[in-house]
Write a protein that holds these residues in place. Structure first.
Motif, PDB file in Angstrom:
ATOM      1  N   ASN A  68       0.880  -1.464   0.214  1.00  0.00           N
ATOM      2  CA  ASN A  68      -0.090  -0.006   0.170  1.00  0.00           C
ATOM      3  C   ASN A  68       0.957   1.584  -0.096  1.00  0.00           C
ATOM      4  OD1 ASN A  68      -2.098  -1.623   0.312  1.00  0.00           O
ATOM      5  ND2 ASN A  68      -2.382  -1.537   2.314  1.00  0.00           N
ATOM      6  N   ILE A  69       0.404   2.103  -0.990  1.00  0.00           N
ATOM      7  CA  ILE A  69       0.948   3.486  -1.203  1.00  0.00           C
ATOM      8  C   ILE A  69       0.700   4.289   0.210  1.00  0.00           C
ATOM      9  CG2 ILE A  69       1.185   5.688  -2.278  1.00  0.00           C
ATOM     10  CD1 ILE A  69       0.725   3.941  -4.579  1.00  0.00           C
ATOM     11  N   ILE A  70       1.616   4.589   1.760  1.00  0.00           N
ATOM     12  CA  ILE A  70       1.649   5.296   2.504  1.00  0.00           C
ATOM     13  C   ILE A  70       1.524   6.990   2.386  1.00  0.00           C
ATOM     14  CG2 ILE A  70       2.071   5.820   4.771  1.00  0.00           C
ATOM     15  CD1 ILE A  70       3.317   3.031   5.080  1.00  0.00           C
ATOM     16  N   ILE A  71       2.770   7.237   1.749  1.00  0.00           N
ATOM     17  CA  ILE A  71       3.276   8.164   1.784  1.00  0.00           C
ATOM     18  C   ILE A  71       3.383   8.651   0.213  1.00  0.00           C
ATOM     19  CG2 ILE A  71       5.001   8.667   2.578  1.00  0.00           C
ATOM     20  CD1 ILE A  71       3.923  11.889   3.283  1.00  0.00           C
ATOM     21  N   ARG A  72       3.307   9.187  -0.531  1.00  0.00           N
ATOM     22  CA  ARG A  72       4.075  10.372  -2.012  1.00  0.00           C
ATOM     23  C   ARG A  72       4.668  11.288  -1.938  1.00  0.00           C
ATOM     24  NH1 ARG A  72       1.504  10.862  -6.764  1.00  0.00           N
ATOM     25  NH2 ARG A  72      -0.643  11.540  -6.256  1.00  0.00           N
ATOM     26  N   TYR A  73       5.857  11.325  -2.716  1.00  0.00           N
ATOM     27  CA  TYR A  73       7.119  12.428  -2.789  1.00  0.00           C
ATOM     28  C   TYR A  73       6.105  13.193  -3.262  1.00  0.00           C
ATOM     29  CZ  TYR A  73      10.826  14.596  -3.663  1.00  0.00           C
ATOM     30  OH  TYR A  73      12.197  15.158  -4.026  1.00  0.00           O
ATOM     31  N   ALA A  74       5.144  13.352  -3.506  1.00  0.00           N
ATOM     32  CA  ALA A  74       4.762  15.063  -4.402  1.00  0.00           C
ATOM     33  C   ALA A  74       3.885  15.358  -2.835  1.00  0.00           C
ATOM     34  CB  ALA A  74       3.540  14.455  -5.255  1.00  0.00           C
ATOM     35  N   ASP A  75       3.240  14.479  -1.905  1.00  0.00           N
ATOM     36  CA  ASP A  75       3.101  14.484  -1.085  1.00  0.00           C
ATOM     37  C   ASP A  75       4.479  15.375  -0.443  1.00  0.00           C
ATOM     38  OD1 ASP A  75       0.564  15.343   1.526  1.00  0.00           O
ATOM     39  OD2 ASP A  75       0.913  13.591   2.423  1.00  0.00           O
ATOM     40  N   VAL A  76       5.092  14.659   0.334  1.00  0.00           N
ATOM     41  CA  VAL A  76       5.705  15.503   0.825  1.00  0.00           C
ATOM     42  C   VAL A  76       6.621  16.834  -0.094  1.00  0.00           C
ATOM     43  CG1 VAL A  76       8.316  15.277   1.348  1.00  0.00           C
ATOM     44  CG2 VAL A  76       7.374  13.274   1.844  1.00  0.00           C
TER      45      VAL A  76
END
Length: 79
Positions: free
Chosen positions: A3-11
């Motif tokens: 599962n994707i927990i966090i994406r680089y774009a969100d960071v």
């Protein structure tokens, strides 16, 4: 399951928003948003111009978050 927990774009968007909200260099925050718009191979969107006010930059980062995470449930709705 992976599962994707966090994406680089969100960071990147979180960093840009933090810069804007702590009265940092708004142009630096816009450059971070522009990285999301231009560095990907699958999507090319025009860049945002520099020299925006804090309020304009805040609106752009919130819009970018809404577009980037559409249908993923990862943005807040302002009422």
């Amino acid at each position: 399951m992976n599962n994707i927990i966090i994406r680089y774009a969100d960071v990147l968007l979180a960093k840009a928003e933090a810069i804007i909200e702590t009265d940092g260099n708004v142009d630096e925050a816009i450059n971070i948003i522009n990285r999301i718009r231009t560095e990907r191979d699958d999507v090319k969107i025009t860049t945002i111009g520099l020299g925006l006010s804090k309020i304009e930059a805040r609106d752009f980062v919130r819009h970018e978050r809404r577009v980037e995470f559409a249908l993923e449930g990862l943005y807040w709705v302002r009422y």
